[in-house]
Design a protein around this motif. Structure first.
Motif, short mmCIF file in Angstrom:
data_model
loop_
_atom_site.label_atom_id
_atom_site.label_comp_id
_atom_site.label_asym_id
_atom_site.label_seq_id
_atom_site.Cartn_x
_atom_site.Cartn_y
_atom_site.Cartn_z
N LEU A 18 29.70 45.22 31.67
CA LEU A 18 28.81 44.12 32.03
C LEU A 18 27.42 44.65 32.39
O LEU A 18 26.41 44.05 32.01
CB LEU A 18 29.40 43.34 33.21
N THR A 19 27.38 45.77 33.10
CA THR A 19 26.08 46.36 33.45
C THR A 19 25.31 46.78 32.21
O THR A 19 24.12 46.47 32.06
CB THR A 19 26.29 47.59 34.36
N TYR A 20 25.99 47.46 31.29
CA TYR A 20 25.32 47.89 30.06
C TYR A 20 24.95 46.71 29.18
O TYR A 20 23.91 46.74 28.50
CB TYR A 20 26.23 48.86 29.29
N ILE A 51 21.43 45.81 27.57
CA ILE A 51 21.28 45.57 26.13
C ILE A 51 20.54 44.27 25.88
O ILE A 51 19.67 44.18 25.01
CB ILE A 51 22.67 45.57 25.46
N ASN A 52 20.87 43.22 26.65
CA ASN A 52 20.20 41.94 26.47
C ASN A 52 18.71 42.03 26.79
O ASN A 52 17.87 41.43 26.09
CB ASN A 52 20.86 40.87 27.35
N LYS A 53 18.36 42.79 27.83
CA LYS A 53 16.94 42.97 28.15
C LYS A 53 16.23 43.73 27.03
O LYS A 53 15.12 43.37 26.63
CB LYS A 53 16.81 43.74 29.47
N MET A 105 30.17 38.07 26.51
CA MET A 105 28.77 38.49 26.53
C MET A 105 28.42 39.30 25.29
O MET A 105 27.36 39.09 24.67
CB MET A 105 28.47 39.31 27.79
N ALA A 106 29.30 40.21 24.90
CA ALA A 106 29.05 41.04 23.72
C ALA A 106 29.02 40.20 22.45
O ALA A 106 28.18 40.41 21.57
CB ALA A 106 30.11 42.14 23.61
#
Length: 315
Positions: free
Chosen positions: A147-149, A153-155, A229-230
């Motif tokens: 979730l952190t990564y 990635i989204n940013k 999320m992915a």
């Protein structure tokens, strides 16, 4: 290298030591042959479990060796690194967690930052004496790391999209492709991790108590959230890539249309001058101002043709 840790009740956290005994956590990083032999003899670890843990291509799964009562949990966890082009690269690596009657063992080919947090005593409620719970906490932290990564990635994806909106550069497109590759790794690993978690929940081979089962449920929830999320991020990048491909194609069509139209217009004077350059008698060819007349004829035809192209929005 073998690093051995035991929970110290007096200080409430783990401390390193040299002796392998009951209730310890052994973190094996690129162990030598002698260290592998030590694990087999003193920690009662099956040899094939150690070989599985050192295989970088080993997939996430659960296995039990009833001869020595040892459990093997191979769980994919995310890692980030910097490549030669100074870009962040996301991938997953297998983490082997072995639970024996003597100890909790983790084995990997390289040091992992996630395990360093455990070794430094920065993870609450981590007690190797409670081997099942300790293993679940490791898997929980590995799942939470996705979730952190994924947020990072989204940013990164949003920054690349903003850059591409102002200037379509190949470098940014390659970076976006790298982000999508990382998402594919994450989705595949999250899917295989979920299979392991569901097997533990369905069959309960570790004989988890009620509290540990609640923790396992939490891991499954984190895994599901990471998977969603992915998938959303991957879908957005796929649609974005298709959109930019269409934009590039439209821009190329516009450029080709523009160049073709101007090529046709610039051909007109050449045709008119070619006619009047022939050694045949043509109207107005004998006049002193015939060269001006040819220019005027060329301009009139070119303007009319250009006007027709403009009406059809060729440029």
């Amino acid at each position: 290298m073998l690093s051995i840790y035991k929970y110290d009740d007096t200080v409430g956290k783990i401390k390193s030591q040299d002796k392998i005994e009951a209730g310890v956590w052994i973190n094996a990083v690129a162990p030598t042959t002698a260290e592998l032999t030590k694990l087999i003899k003193k920690a009662r670890v099956p040899e094939d479990f150690l070989l599985y843990g050192l295989d970088p291509d080993e997939g996430a799964r659960y296995e039990y060796d009833e001869d020595v009562d040892a459990h093997l949990l191979i769980f994919d966890m995310p890692v980030a690194s910097i490549n030669d082009k100074k870009r962040v690269v996301y991938k997953t690596v297998p983490l082997a967690i072995i639970i024996t009657a003597t100890a909790l063992i983790t084995i990997d080919r390289e040091p992992q930052p996630l395990l360093a947090l455990f070794a430094e005593g920065k993870v609450a409620n981590f007690n190797p004496k409670m081997k099942n719970k300790a293993a679940l906490i490791m898997m929980y932290r590995a799942t939470a790391a996705y979730l952190t990564y994924l947020r990072d990635i989204n940013k990164n994806r949003e920054n690349l999209e903003n850059k591409l909106q102002s200037n379509l550069r190949n470098e940014d497109l390659y970076a976006l492709m790298g982000v999508q590759r990382g998402l594919v790794y994450f989705m595949m690993s999250l899917r295989t991790d979920r299979n392991v978690l569901e097997q533990l929940q369905r069959n309960n081979p570790l004989r988890l108590n009620e509290d540990d089962q609640d923790l396992l449920d939490d891991i499954l929830i984190e895994n599901q959230q990471g998977t969603e999320m992915a998938q959303i991020s991957n879908s957005i990048i796929s649609e974005t890539s298709d959109t930019y491909s269409s934009i590039i194609s439209n821009n190329m069509n516009g450029v080709m249309k523009f160049l073709t139209s101007y090529s046709i217009i610039l051909t007109i004077p050449t045709l008119v001058f070619s006619f009047y350059g022939m050694n045949v008698e043509l109207p107005l060819a004998g006049m002193h101002v015939s060269w001006i007349i040819t220019i005027i004829i060329s301009l009139i035809i070119a303007v009319l043709l250009g006007y027709q192209f403009w009406k059809k929005k060729y440029f």
